[in-house]
Design an enzyme around this catalytic site. Sequence first.
Site, mmCIF file in Angstrom:
data_model
loop_
_atom_site.group_PDB
_atom_site.id
_atom_site.type_symbol
_atom_site.label_atom_id
_atom_site.label_comp_id
_atom_site.label_asym_id
_atom_site.label_seq_id
_atom_site.Cartn_x
_atom_site.Cartn_y
_atom_site.Cartn_z
ATOM 1 N N GLN A 1 0.970 -0.914 0.250
ATOM 2 C CA GLN A 1 0.065 -0.115 -0.162
ATOM 3 C C GLN A 1 0.581 1.256 -0.099
ATOM 4 O O GLN A 1 1.608 1.679 1.529
ATOM 5 C CB GLN A 1 -1.151 -0.244 1.165
ATOM 6 N N GLY B 1 -10.795 0.625 1.963
ATOM 7 C CA GLY B 1 -11.670 -0.108 1.297
ATOM 8 C C GLY B 1 -11.280 -0.527 0.212
ATOM 9 O O GLY B 1 -11.314 -1.588 -0.534
ATOM 10 N N GLY B 2 -9.942 0.566 -1.032
ATOM 11 C CA GLY B 2 -9.726 0.446 -2.182
ATOM 12 C C GLY B 2 -8.809 1.294 -2.493
ATOM 13 O O GLY B 2 -8.613 2.361 -1.749
ATOM 14 N N MET B 3 -7.742 0.375 -3.458
ATOM 15 C CA MET B 3 -7.310 1.485 -3.638
ATOM 16 C C MET B 3 -6.674 1.495 -4.848
ATOM 17 O O MET B 3 -6.704 0.346 -5.700
ATOM 18 C CB MET B 3 -5.931 0.961 -2.788
ATOM 19 N N GLU B 4 -6.746 2.591 -5.525
ATOM 20 C CA GLU B 4 -6.978 2.354 -7.113
ATOM 21 C C GLU B 4 -5.332 2.408 -8.441
ATOM 22 O O GLU B 4 -4.734 3.246 -9.200
ATOM 23 C CB GLU B 4 -6.974 3.876 -8.117
ATOM 24 N N HIS C 1 -15.796 4.376 -7.324
ATOM 25 C CA HIS C 1 -14.919 5.644 -6.863
ATOM 26 C C HIS C 1 -13.401 5.002 -7.263
ATOM 27 O O HIS C 1 -12.918 5.401 -8.187
ATOM 28 C CB HIS C 1 -14.943 5.274 -5.549
ATOM 29 N N GLU C 2 -12.891 3.743 -6.691
ATOM 30 C CA GLU C 2 -11.514 3.524 -7.372
ATOM 31 C C GLU C 2 -10.983 3.514 -9.297
ATOM 32 O O GLU C 2 -10.417 3.937 -9.691
ATOM 33 C CB GLU C 2 -11.376 2.281 -6.957
ATOM 34 N N HIS D 1 -10.959 6.912 -10.100
ATOM 35 C CA HIS D 1 -9.388 7.273 -10.162
ATOM 36 C C HIS D 1 -8.919 7.435 -11.724
ATOM 37 O O HIS D 1 -7.774 7.461 -11.345
ATOM 38 C CB HIS D 1 -8.939 6.583 -9.089
ATOM 39 N N GLU E 1 -9.276 13.125 -4.643
ATOM 40 C CA GLU E 1 -10.514 12.558 -4.441
ATOM 41 C C GLU E 1 -11.840 13.140 -4.230
ATOM 42 O O GLU E 1 -12.798 12.479 -4.655
ATOM 43 C CB GLU E 1 -10.221 12.400 -2.544
ATOM 44 N N ASP F 1 -1.303 11.369 5.596
ATOM 45 C CA ASP F 1 -2.514 11.020 6.587
ATOM 46 C C ASP F 1 -3.482 11.824 6.521
ATOM 47 O O ASP F 1 -4.756 12.143 7.297
ATOM 48 C CB ASP F 1 -1.882 9.792 7.476
ATOM 49 N N TYR G 1 -12.816 14.289 0.480
ATOM 50 C CA TYR G 1 -14.160 13.484 -0.325
ATOM 51 C C TYR G 1 -14.758 14.229 -0.463
ATOM 52 O O TYR G 1 -15.626 15.153 -1.750
ATOM 53 C CB TYR G 1 -14.322 12.759 0.519
ATOM 54 N N ARG H 1 -9.638 -3.018 8.374
ATOM 55 C CA ARG H 1 -9.882 -1.824 7.189
ATOM 56 C C ARG H 1 -10.443 -0.506 7.678
ATOM 57 O O ARG H 1 -11.310 -0.555 8.981
ATOM 58 C CB ARG H 1 -10.882 -2.157 6.411
ATOM 59 N N LYS I 1 -10.998 3.014 8.333
ATOM 60 C CA LYS I 1 -12.123 2.849 8.494
ATOM 61 C C LYS I 1 -13.366 2.561 9.359
ATOM 62 O O LYS I 1 -13.660 3.615 9.694
ATOM 63 C CB LYS I 1 -13.312 3.196 7.005
#
Length: 640
Positions: A175, A304-307, A331-332, A335, A354, A413, A421, A593, A595
Site C-alpha cells: 500500500q 476499502g479500495g486503492m486505485e 470510486h476506484e 480514479h 478524491e 494521512d 472527499y 480496514r 475506516k
Amino acid sequence: MFVNSVIIYLFAKRKLSMKNYIYTLILSVFILIGCGPSTNTNESTSTDLSKDAHSFANFNDIRVSHISLNLATDFDKKVLKGTAKLFIKNYSNSKKLILDTKKLSIAKVTLDDGEETQFVLGPESDIFGQAMTIDITPDTKFVTVEYETSPDAEALQWLSPEQTLGKVHPFLFSQSQAILARSWVPCQDGPGVKFTYDAIIKTDPDLIALMSAENGTEKNSDGIYSFKMDQPISSYLLALTIGDLKFASTGRNSGVYAEPEMLDKAVWELESMQSMIDSAETMYGPYAWGRYDVVILPPSFPFGGMENPRLTFATPTIIAGDRSLVALVAHELAHSWSGNLVTNETWNDFWLNEGFTVYFEQRIMEKIFGKPYQEMLTKLGMGDLERTLVELEEDGKIEDTHLYLELDGRDPDDGLTDVAYEKGRFFLQTVESVVGRKRFDAFLKEYFSENKFKPMNTERFLTQLNTKLLKDDAEIAAVNANEWIYGPGLPDNVPAVNSTELDRVERSIAKFNNDLIDAKSIDTEGYTTHHWLYLLRGLKNLNIDKMQALDDQFAFSKTGNSEIACDWFKHCIEQYYKPAYPFIKSFLIRVGRRKFLTPLYERLAKTEENKSWALEVYKKARPGYHSVSANTIDEVLNYR
Ligand code: BES
Ligand code: ZN
C-alpha cells in the site's frame, strides 16, 4: 519549443530585426542545449513542480523517468531483495541525485556501466524516512540501487497463511499511498513526479505476483513474473501483491482476481463492473489504461479500495452478498481519470484526487443504478461530512476543513478526511448546479484529455475553471470557489440534498427516537444497505432495552455486512450492550480496514471499562493489522 515560438512570434510581429532574429536564435540554441540556467529540454516536464513538503527528492533538478525493478521475495525473512534501476533526466547538470527511502538497507549503488558510487543517508524521520543522496555525474543516464526492504517496511504486509481464506499459502500486498512507496522502492516519492516502469518479481511458484501494470492470469511454474507499465504513473501507484489468486473475467476489458474460495462470489458481486467502465468512458473520455481488474485481498487490507492502475486493490468487506457496496468499485475506477491520469501535484491538493473521484463515482452510480440510489449515497455522504466538520472544529483543526490543505511537516494521512472527499464533491456539484451538467461535462472531458498524465494543483485548476468554464463574473460569484477552497466548513451555496427513500427512514427514526413506536413497528419493507445505514446513523436516546429490541428484531450483531456491523457496533459500545461484544471482538480481529477500526476503538477508548477490554482485544488483533491501521490505533489507545 516555447522559446522558439516566442522568437518566431516576435519576428513575425516585426519586433525583431533579421540580424537580431539570427542572434537571438543562436542564443536560444545555446540555452536549449544546456548552457543556460536550468532550462528544461523535456516537453513533458517543462513545468517545474511545486515544492513538495513530503519528499526529499530534488526533482526539479533531476527527474526519474523510468524505473526497472528486479526483486525477489523472502517470505521467511519478510523482505524484498534486489535492484531498482532509475533512469534519470538531469536538467541542471546536477551532481547529486536525492531520493526518498524508508528503512531500506542499501548494499551498493552503481552508475550506468556498473561503476560503484558514493551515497549518504540523511537523518531518519518517523514520517518521511531518509533522504538518500547519490553522487552522479551530469551525464549519468541511470543509477542502480541494490537493496533490501526492512521486515517492517510500512508499505508491505506479509501475511501468514492463517490470515488468508485458503489458510495454506502466505500472502503479500503493498500500500504505497500516500508516502510509503519509499519503504519498498527508493524513488522520488512525490505525486507530481511521473515515470514508467517495468519489473521482474521472483517468488514462490505456488503463488502469482500481480502489479499495477500488465498482468498475466496464470501462475508460472518458475515463480518468475515480468511486468510492464508503459504509461507514466506516480510513485504512490506502485503496487505489488502476491498470493494464491485466481482470475475470472467480468467482461471485455475487466476481471477479478481473488483467492479461489472467494472467486465466484466476487464475480457475482462485481457483475456491474464492465458497465461501470463503459458508462464512465461515455462521460469523461476513453479509459486510458487498457484493462481494469480488481484484486480482492485478505481482510487485513487497511483501506476499502486503492486505485492502483490497471489493478484496483480491494477489501473483501465489499463482498456483501447483495451487491450493495459496489460504489467502492465505481470510486476506484473513477480514479483512473481523476488521480491516475490527472494527479494531485502535492498532498495539499489531495481534494483534486478524491473530491473529483467522489463526484465522478456518483455520476457512474446514477447512470447505472438510477437517481434515487445516487441520492441515498449523496445524503449519507452529507451526513458524514457534517459530522466530520463538527469534529474537526471541536478539535481546533479549522484549517483542515479547507479544501486546499497545509500539511507541511505533517503526515499526509492527516488530510484523509471527509473534507477532501465530500466537501470536494459538494463543491463540484455546486459548480455543476451553476453551469448546468452539459457544460460541466464538456469542461471535465477536456480537462482530463488536456491534462492527462500530468500533475495538477489547486491554483491551476482554479485558473482553468475561471477561464474555460465560468463565463462571467456572475458565474464566478455564484460558484464562490475561493470560499470553498480556502475557507472553512460549508459555504452557503451548497446544493440541497434530498432523498425520498431516506425521508421515509427519517420518519421512522423520529418516531422510534421519541418512543412513539417500538422496534417491531419500524417499517423496513424494501430496505437496502443504505436505508439501514441511515437508520443506524440517526438513532438517538438509546438504552439497553431498546438495543436489545433492535437486535432481536433485526439481528444486527450477526450481520455479515461490514458497513452495517460497524455502525451498529458504535452504538453497542456506547450503550455497553454486552451481547454484541463477542461479535465486536471477532470483527476487530478479522477485519483490518482502518475506516471501521478507528471509530470503534475511539469509542472504546472513552471509558476505563471499555478501554481495558479494547486493549485485550487489540493485543490479539494488532499482529494481524497492516502498519497503516496499527499506527493509527496505537495512537487511539496510547499503546506502547
Ligand atoms: N486512494 C484512496 C485510498 C487512500 C487515500 C489511501 C489516501 C492512502 C492515502 C482510495 O481511493 C479511497 O478513497 N478509498 C476509500 C473508498 C472510497 C469508496 C471512499 C476507502 O478505502 O475507504
Ligand atoms: Zn479515492
